[in-house]
Motif scaffolding. Structure first.
Motif, short mmCIF file in Angstrom:
data_model
loop_
_atom_site.label_atom_id
_atom_site.label_comp_id
_atom_site.label_asym_id
_atom_site.label_seq_id
_atom_site.Cartn_x
_atom_site.Cartn_y
_atom_site.Cartn_z
N ARG A 195 0.84 -1.19 0.00
CA ARG A 195 0.00 0.00 0.00
C ARG A 195 0.88 1.25 0.00
O ARG A 195 2.02 1.21 0.45
CB ARG A 195 -0.92 -0.01 1.23
CG ARG A 195 -1.98 -1.10 1.16
CD ARG A 195 -2.90 -1.09 2.36
NE ARG A 195 -3.93 -2.10 2.22
CZ ARG A 195 -5.10 -1.92 1.62
NH1 ARG A 195 -5.38 -0.72 1.10
NH2 ARG A 195 -5.98 -2.88 1.52
N TYR A 196 0.33 2.32 -0.53
CA TYR A 196 1.11 3.54 -0.70
C TYR A 196 1.73 3.99 0.62
O TYR A 196 2.92 4.34 0.68
CB TYR A 196 0.23 4.66 -1.25
CG TYR A 196 1.01 5.90 -1.63
CD1 TYR A 196 1.53 6.04 -2.91
CD2 TYR A 196 1.24 6.92 -0.70
CE1 TYR A 196 2.26 7.17 -3.26
CE2 TYR A 196 1.96 8.04 -1.03
CZ TYR A 196 2.47 8.16 -2.31
OH TYR A 196 3.20 9.26 -2.63
N GLU A 197 0.96 3.97 1.68
CA GLU A 197 1.46 4.43 2.97
C GLU A 197 2.54 3.50 3.52
O GLU A 197 3.42 3.94 4.26
CB GLU A 197 0.32 4.57 3.98
CG GLU A 197 -0.61 5.74 3.69
CD GLU A 197 0.16 7.07 3.62
OE1 GLU A 197 1.05 7.30 4.45
OE2 GLU A 197 -0.16 7.87 2.72
N LYS B 146 5.73 4.58 1.68
CA LYS B 146 6.15 5.88 2.20
C LYS B 146 6.78 5.74 3.59
O LYS B 146 7.85 6.29 3.87
CB LYS B 146 4.96 6.82 2.25
CG LYS B 146 5.30 8.26 2.63
CD LYS B 146 4.05 9.14 2.55
CE LYS B 146 4.36 10.58 2.93
NZ LYS B 146 3.14 11.43 2.85
N SER C 236 8.68 1.18 -10.41
CA SER C 236 7.30 1.53 -10.10
C SER C 236 6.57 1.82 -11.40
O SER C 236 7.16 1.78 -12.49
CB SER C 236 7.25 2.74 -9.16
OG SER C 236 5.92 3.00 -8.78
N LYS D 296 -0.85 4.47 -12.25
CA LYS D 296 -2.08 3.85 -11.75
C LYS D 296 -2.64 2.81 -12.72
O LYS D 296 -3.04 1.72 -12.30
CB LYS D 296 -3.12 4.94 -11.47
CG LYS D 296 -4.43 4.41 -10.91
CD LYS D 296 -5.38 5.55 -10.61
CE LYS D 296 -6.70 5.05 -10.05
NZ LYS D 296 -7.63 6.17 -9.75
N PHE E 23 0.51 1.00 -4.21
CA PHE E 23 1.54 1.97 -4.58
C PHE E 23 1.65 2.16 -6.08
O PHE E 23 1.84 1.21 -6.83
CB PHE E 23 2.88 1.51 -4.02
CG PHE E 23 4.00 2.47 -4.31
CD1 PHE E 23 4.06 3.71 -3.70
CD2 PHE E 23 5.00 2.14 -5.22
CE1 PHE E 23 5.07 4.60 -3.97
CE2 PHE E 23 6.03 3.02 -5.49
CZ PHE E 23 6.07 4.26 -4.87
N TYR E 24 1.55 3.39 -6.50
CA TYR E 24 1.84 3.77 -7.87
C TYR E 24 2.29 5.22 -7.86
O TYR E 24 2.07 5.95 -6.88
CB TYR E 24 0.60 3.61 -8.78
CG TYR E 24 -0.55 4.53 -8.46
CD1 TYR E 24 -0.62 5.80 -9.02
CD2 TYR E 24 -1.57 4.12 -7.60
CE1 TYR E 24 -1.68 6.65 -8.73
CE2 TYR E 24 -2.63 4.96 -7.31
CZ TYR E 24 -2.68 6.23 -7.88
OH TYR E 24 -3.73 7.07 -7.58
N VAL E 25 2.96 5.65 -8.90
CA VAL E 25 3.40 7.04 -8.98
C VAL E 25 3.08 7.59 -10.36
O VAL E 25 3.09 6.86 -11.35
CB VAL E 25 4.91 7.20 -8.71
CG1 VAL E 25 5.24 6.85 -7.28
CG2 VAL E 25 5.74 6.34 -9.67
N GLU F 28 6.40 13.60 -6.36
CA GLU F 28 5.61 12.96 -5.32
C GLU F 28 6.44 12.40 -4.17
O GLU F 28 5.97 12.35 -3.03
CB GLU F 28 4.78 11.82 -5.93
CG GLU F 28 3.73 12.27 -6.91
CD GLU F 28 3.06 11.09 -7.60
OE1 GLU F 28 2.89 10.04 -6.95
OE2 GLU F 28 2.73 11.21 -8.79
#
Length: 270
Positions: free
Chosen positions: A167-169, A172, A191, A194, A217-219, A225
């Motif tokens: 997951r994105y968080e 991070k 990476s 979306k 997770f994607y950028v 970002e």
């Protein structure tokens, strides 16, 4: 004796990337060579029939090319870091049965391979740790593994096809923690945007029972970002199909080069 891998297990997830590296080596030998992958497949008791059948498709062959090019890109960044930090630690995050650490070995660096315990159990059988090398079972999101890495002479961390499943968080949080624990070190991973991540998710979304793909997770713009000077995080990025090579090899068709141009993902460098 061959090592048996059962269907529908965590260990089975090792098969596809391993087979892809083998096929890329056979189809595009001047671009990518991984003799370890073919040797390991011969040592595994697993029905490769369905995987082999799919390998004949046009797009699957492009997928093999993607896998090999990505490994070359990550290896380039590892070797580049070792030029200025020859005694550094080379850390493969979510290693599976990938042997990039040894491929980049300069004879004096330290090599660490990290993955879930079930995966490391297979690795210990098929790729037991060599000199200056450790296979470490762990959950990457549990940062207790930080204590097992000797970064006194620097460290370069890399993750191949790993963070798509976070997951994105989680990404991070992990990156921020690594920046604090390993200052002046380098983290390299691949990476995608979306749309690409949503396509990847279709292959495992049912088994993982994932309902909110958007949370993964994607950028879109990695440098914008992910950079965070307050947390000592400086980001650069390159397309991983054409960022390090022009793919101008006779084994790569003009159409494959066109696909690479329009569908390039990115290698992220911290």
């Amino acid at each position: 004796m061959k090592y048996k891998i059962e269907k529908n297990t965590v260990q089975e997830t090792l098969i596809i990337p391993l087979y892809a590296r083998k096929m890329c080596s056979e189809l595009f030998p001047d671009l990518y060579r991984d003799e370890t992958s073919a040797r390991l497949i011969d040592k595994i008791d697993y029905d490769f029939t369905k995987v082999a059948q799919k390998s004949e498709s046009f797009m699957q062959k492009f997928g093999f090319l993607e896998v090999g090019v990505r490994q070359n890109d990550l290896a380039f960044e590892v070797r580049d870091y070792l030029k200025t930090h020859p005694n550094a630690s080379v850390v493969n995050l979510g290693c599976g049965l990938d042997n990039t650490g040894r491929h980049c070995d300069n004879g004096i660096c330290k090599i660490y391979n990290l993955d879930f315990p079930d995966v490391i159990a297979v690795r210990n059988e098929l790729l037991p740790a060599g000199e200056r090398e450790k296979n470490i079972p762990c959950d990457l999101n549990n940062t207790e593994w930080f204590e097992k890495i000797d970064a006194s002479d620097g460290a370069v961390f890399f993750a191949s096809g790993v963070f798509y499943y976070f997951r994105y968080e989680q990404v991070k949080s992990l990156v921020y923690a690594m920046a604090k624990a390993f200052p002046s070190c380098r983290l390299v991973f691949d990476s995608a945007g979306k749309t690409a991540v949503s396509m990847i998710a279709k292959t495992w979304i049912k088994q993982a029972k994932i309902k909110d793909v958007n949370a993964f997770f994607y950028v879109s713009d990695a440098e914008k970002e992910l950079s965070d000077r307050d947390n000592n995080i400086n980001v650069s990025s390159k397309g991983y199909m054409l960022g390090y090579t022009d793919l101008k090899d006779e084994s790569v068709s003009a159409f494959f080069r066109l696909l690479a141009k329009f569908g390039d993902n990115v290698i992220i460098i911290f």
